[in-house]
Motif scaffolding. Structure first.
Motif, PDB file in Angstrom:
ATOM      1  N   ALA A   3     -17.407  38.532-110.428  1.00 42.39           N
ATOM      2  CA  ALA A   3     -18.288  38.429-109.276  1.00 42.39           C
ATOM      3  C   ALA A   3     -18.645  39.815-108.762  1.00 42.39           C
ATOM      4  N   ALA A   4     -19.768  39.898-108.038  1.00 44.56           N
ATOM      5  CA  ALA A   4     -20.220  41.179-107.482  1.00 44.56           C
ATOM      6  C   ALA A   4     -19.128  41.851-106.636  1.00 44.56           C
ATOM      7  N   PRO A   5     -18.432  41.121-105.730  1.00 42.90           N
ATOM      8  CA  PRO A   5     -17.409  41.791-104.925  1.00 42.90           C
ATOM      9  C   PRO A   5     -16.262  42.359-105.756  1.00 42.90           C
ATOM     10  N   VAL A   6     -15.981  41.728-106.919  1.00 44.54           N
ATOM     11  CA  VAL A   6     -14.933  42.272-107.787  1.00 44.54           C
ATOM     12  C   VAL A   6     -15.403  43.599-108.397  1.00 44.54           C
ATOM     13  N   LEU A   7     -16.647  43.618-108.873  1.00 39.40           N
ATOM     14  CA  LEU A   7     -17.185  44.850-109.447  1.00 39.40           C
ATOM     15  C   LEU A   7     -17.195  45.969-108.397  1.00 39.40           C
ATOM     16  N   TRP A   8     -17.579  45.612-107.179  1.00 37.92           N
ATOM     17  CA  TRP A   8     -17.600  46.591-106.083  1.00 37.92           C
ATOM     18  C   TRP A   8     -16.186  47.079-105.762  1.00 37.92           C
ATOM     19  N   SER A   9     -15.279  46.136-105.543  1.00 34.83           N
ATOM     20  CA  SER A   9     -13.946  46.517-105.065  1.00 34.83           C
ATOM     21  C   SER A   9     -13.151  47.270-106.131  1.00 34.83           C
ATOM     22  N   GLU A  10     -13.412  46.990-107.396  1.00 42.88           N
ATOM     23  CA  GLU A  10     -12.758  47.773-108.451  1.00 42.88           C
ATOM     24  C   GLU A  10     -13.109  49.251-108.290  1.00 42.88           C
ATOM     25  N   GLN A  11     -14.378  49.520-107.973  1.00 41.56           N
ATOM     26  CA  GLN A  11     -14.793  50.917-107.759  1.00 41.56           C
ATOM     27  C   GLN A  11     -14.101  51.499-106.533  1.00 41.56           C
ATOM     28  N   VAL A  12     -14.049  50.725-105.459  1.00 45.78           N
ATOM     29  CA  VAL A  12     -13.409  51.202-104.227  1.00 45.78           C
ATOM     30  C   VAL A  12     -11.943  51.539-104.487  1.00 45.78           C
ATOM     31  N   LEU A  13     -11.256  50.638-105.160  1.00 46.44           N
ATOM     32  CA  LEU A  13      -9.822  50.824-105.368  1.00 46.44           C
ATOM     33  C   LEU A  13      -9.525  51.979-106.311  1.00 46.44           C
ATOM     34  N   ALA A  14     -10.484  52.325-107.139  1.00 43.36           N
ATOM     35  CA  ALA A  14     -10.271  53.454-108.048  1.00 43.36           C
ATOM     36  C   ALA A  14      -9.989  54.722-107.260  1.00 43.36           C
ATOM     37  N   GLY A  15     -10.501  54.783-106.022  1.00 49.77           N
ATOM     38  CA  GLY A  15     -10.253  55.935-105.185  1.00 49.77           C
ATOM     39  C   GLY A  15      -8.905  55.918-104.488  1.00 49.77           C
ATOM     40  N   GLY A  16      -8.240  54.747-104.474  1.00 46.78           N
ATOM     41  CA  GLY A  16      -6.905  54.651-103.874  1.00 46.78           C
ATOM     42  C   GLY A  16      -6.898  54.646-102.351  1.00 46.78           C
ATOM     43  N   THR A  17      -8.054  54.542-101.748  1.00 49.66           N
ATOM     44  CA  THR A  17      -8.142  54.556-100.284  1.00 49.66           C
ATOM     45  C   THR A  17      -8.968  53.361 -99.806  1.00 49.66           C
TER      46      THR A  17
END
Lengths: 384, 384
Positions: free
Chosen positions: A49-63
Motif C-alpha cells: 500500500a502507498a502508506p507502506v511505501l511512504w513509511s518505509e522511506q521515513v523509517l530508513a532515517g530512524g527518526t
C-alpha cells in the motif's frame, strides 16, 4: 496502558468521517521526545500500500516524530495518486505539529483499491492534533479498529523506570510477514534507532510473524516502535528486547483471540524438527489446512489431516516416525493410530496441536484459528 | 461411457459393508487383454496411504490385470498392518481371478487412520468378481463415491476404432499433486506401458494437477491408465495423448463442479507470465486465498484480494503493471483501479478471474471453488 503508557507520548483518536458508520477512524501518536528514535517492520507482500511505501522511506532515517493511522480505507492499489494522498497526509500532520513530513509515518487499513476521502481526512488531522493528550492511547487504539470486536493494547513496566506500551488492530487477513495488522509500540527508554530495530525484528519474528489466522497476507502490515527517551533510563539491550517481545506476544495473542468468526484459538507446536525453519514450515502448513481447521471447529481431533499437511512440506522426517498430540493426547504414534481419540477433550476455546517430527531438537509455535461459517459470512459480506 | 467404454474391460461395484449406510463401496476393474499395459501417477504427498505405496510398486512393472478400489476407508496412516491389509486385498483379487498379486493395483478412499474391516472387504471381492460385466463401469463409478453427490465418468471415441474411457471420484481435499481423487482410465488402443505413461503424465500435468479446490493434498490420490489393446488399433501418439487429455479434462471439470459445499466454479487464468511456472505459482496463490474465495462466494468482485495474493509469490511482475479482470471486466489496471466493478455480473456459477502479469507470454489455468459455510459444515461434521 497503550501507546501513551510510556512517558513522552501523546495520542488521540477521532471520527474523521472515513467510516460510513461514524465510528472513530483516525489516530495520531506523537513522540514529544527528547529522543525521536524509531524502527519499523512492514509487510513482505510485494504489492504494498502507498502508506507502506511512504513509511518505509521515513523509517530508513530512524527518526519519527508522529504516526498518523486511519481505518476506513487501506489506500492500497491506488496508483500514483494514492501515494500523493499519503504524502499529503504526512505533510498535513507536519504542518499542524511543526515537524518535517519526512519524520511522519503513515499507516492505513480498510478496503483495498479505493482512494481515501482527503476532504475528510485532512480536517480530521487538525481535530486529532487538537485532541492530543498523554492519556489518549485508548482513543487511538479504538480509532484503528476495522472488523476488530475489541481494541487491543498492552504494556510492560520495568522496575528500572522505563516502559514499553503498544496498540494493535487486526482481525482478518492474518498471515505471516506480517499478520494483517497495524501496530504501534512506544517506549520511554533511551535507546538509539539501531537498538530499536534489532529488538523489534527479533520480537516480530517469533510473535506477529507466527500468527497465521487465515493464510492471507496483507498489503498494509506495519509495526512501528518509537522511543522518546523520556524516562532517562537506558536499559540493557537484553532486558529491553525481552520487554518488546512480551508486549508483541501479548498483542499477537489478542489478534488471535479476536480473529474474524473464529471459535477456536489453535496453538500448533512443532517439536523434534531438524531445524527451526523446518518447524516453522510444518507449523504453517498445518495452520493453513482448511480441512483441519474445519475439523477442529467441529471438535473432531482429526489427526489424519495433520499428517496430510505435514506430508506436503520439505521438512526432514520419516512418515512412519511422526507423532501427533491433540490437547496432549498422542492420537498418532509412529505415523499410525495412537491413543484413543475419544480421550481428547475439545470443549474449550484453546486447542493445542503438537507435531513431533522425530528428526532433531528444534521447535516452533504457530498460532491459527478454526475455519467457521461465521468467517465465511463475514468475509463474503464485508469488502476489505 | 465409463471404464467399460473401451473394449476388453469388465467392471463391477458392490456394497461390501465398509460404509455404514450400506451404499456401494467396492469396485473392481479388470483388463481382459490381450494387452495388460498400464501407467499410473500418484499423490506427491510424502505421507502416502498403504494402497499408494503398494500400487506404485505394481505400476513400476507396467502391467496391471485388475484394479480394486474401495471407499469407506483410506487405509492411510495405518502402519505395517495397514500395508498387510492392502497386500491381502491384492492377493484376494489375484486368487479369485487367477492373476498374480503383483499385477493388481489397489486404491482406497475415506477416513485416514482407521484399519479397513477385512472381514467385510475380502468377501466383497468375491461378490464383485462374480458380478463383473462389460457394462459394469457405471456401477464401479458409483462404488467409489465418498462425499461426491454424483458419480463421474467420461469417454472419448476415436473414428479409428479405439476408445478412452474413465471414472473419477473426488469432492474434498482437492489440491494439486494430485487433487484428492481416485481415477481409472481405460483404453482398447494397442500401446505399450511407456506410451501410456508419457500420455498420462502429460495429461494430468495440465488437468488434475491444476484443480485446487481447497488447497489440501490427499494421502491417497491415484490416477491409473490401463490398455487392453482389444481394438487392435495402434493410434498415433499425439492423437492418443490428446484423447487422454480430453478425458482427464472432462473428469477434472466434474470434480470441480461437485466440490464440497461449493456454489461457484472459479477459473483462474494467469496470462502475461514470464514462465509457465510463474503462471502456475500465481494461479495457485490466487486459488488458495480464503478471503478471495469468500468474496467470490458473496459475488463481490474483490480484485484487491487478487492483488494481495499475487504479491505473495516470487513470480516476475511489477506491482504497478498488474491487470485483473473478473468475468472479463478489467477492474484493475496497472495495479490500480480500472473499470467500474459494478459492471461485473457474478450471478452465474462460473467465475472467471484473469490475472495479467505483464511480464511475458506464458499462461496457465487453475480451477478452484468458492469457500462457503456449507464447506465448513460438511468438513466439521464429516471425518474424512
Amino acid at each position: 496502558m497503550s501507546v501513551t503508557a510510556a512517558q513522552g507520548f501523546t495520542a488521540a483518536g477521532v471520527a474523521a468521517g472515513l467510516k460510513e458508520n461514524g465510528n472513530p477512524d483516525l489516530a495520531l501518536v506523537v513522540n514529544q521526545g527528547p529522543r525521536l528514535a524509531a524502527a519499523g517492520v512492514f509487510t513482505s507482500n510485494r504489492v504494498k500500500a502507498a502508506p507502506v511505501l511512504w513509511s518505509e522511506q521515513v523509517l530508513a532515517g530512524g527518526t519519527v516524530s508522529a504516526v498518523v493511522l486511519n481505518s476506513g480505507g487501506a489506500n492500497a492499489c491506488t496508483g500514483p495518486l494514492g501515494f500523493q494522498d499519503t504524502h499529503a497526509t504526512a505533510e498535513k500532520v507536519a504542518d499542524v505539529l511543526g515537524y518535517s513530513a519526512g519524520e511522519v509515518a503513515v499507516a492505513s487499513t480498510g478496503l483495498i483499491g479505493l482512494r481515501l476521502p482527503m476532504d475528510k481526512l485532512l480536517p480530521g488531522i487538525e481535530r486529532a492534533a487538537a485532541a492530543l493528550t498523554p492519556d489518549g492511547g485508548e482513543g487511538a487504539a479504538i480509532a484503528i479498529k476495522t472488523t476488530d470486536t475489541v481494541h487491543k493494547t498492552a504494556a510492560f513496566r520495568s522496575e528500572d523506570g522505563w516502559t514499553v506500551g503498544g496498540m494493535a488492530k487486526g482481525a482478518g487477513m492474518l498471515a505471516p510477514g506480517l499478520a494483517t495488522m497495524l501496530v504501534v509500540l512506544t517506549t520511554d527508554a533511551d535507546l538509539d534507532a539501531g537498538s530499536l530495530d534489532k529488538a523489534l525484528r527479533a520480537a516480530t519474528r517469533t510473535t506477529f510473524d507466527r500468527v497465521d489466522s487465515d493464510g492471507c497476507m496483507s498489503t498494509n502490515d506495519t509495526v512501528l516502535l518509537l522511543a522518546s527517551g523520556a524516562s532517562g533510563s537506558a536499559p540493557e539491550y537484553a532486558a529491553f528486547a525481552e520487554a518488546v517481545r512480551a508486549v508483541c506476544a501479548d498483542l499477537a495473542q489478542q489478534l488471535v483471540r479476536d480473529a474474524e468468526g473464529a471459535s477456536k484459538d489453535i496453538r500448533i507446536e512443532v517439536v523434534g524438527a531438524a531445524t527451526e525453519e523446518d518447524a516453522v514450515e510444518v507449523g504453517r502448513s498445518i495452520a493453513r489446512n482448511n480441512l483441519l481447521k474445519c475439523a477442529l471447529h467441529g471438535e473432531d481431533p482429526n489427526w489424519g489431516r495433520v499428517l496430510s499437511a505435514i506430508g506436503t512440506t520439505s521438512a526432514a522426517f520419516e512418515p512412519d516416525q511422526l507423532n501427533v498430540a491433540i490437547n496432549d493426547v498422542w492420537v498418532c504414534k509412529n505415523g499410525s493410530v495412537g491413543e484413543d481419540r475419544e480421550l481428547v477433550d475439545m470443549r474449550y476455546r484453546e486447542v493445542r496441536v503438537t507435531a513431533d517430527l522425530a528428526a532433531g531438537s528444534q521447535s516452533a509455535v504457530i498460532w491459527t484459528n478454526d475455519l467457521t461459517a461465521d468467517y465465511v459470512h463475514e468475509n463474503s459480506a464485508y469488502s476489505s
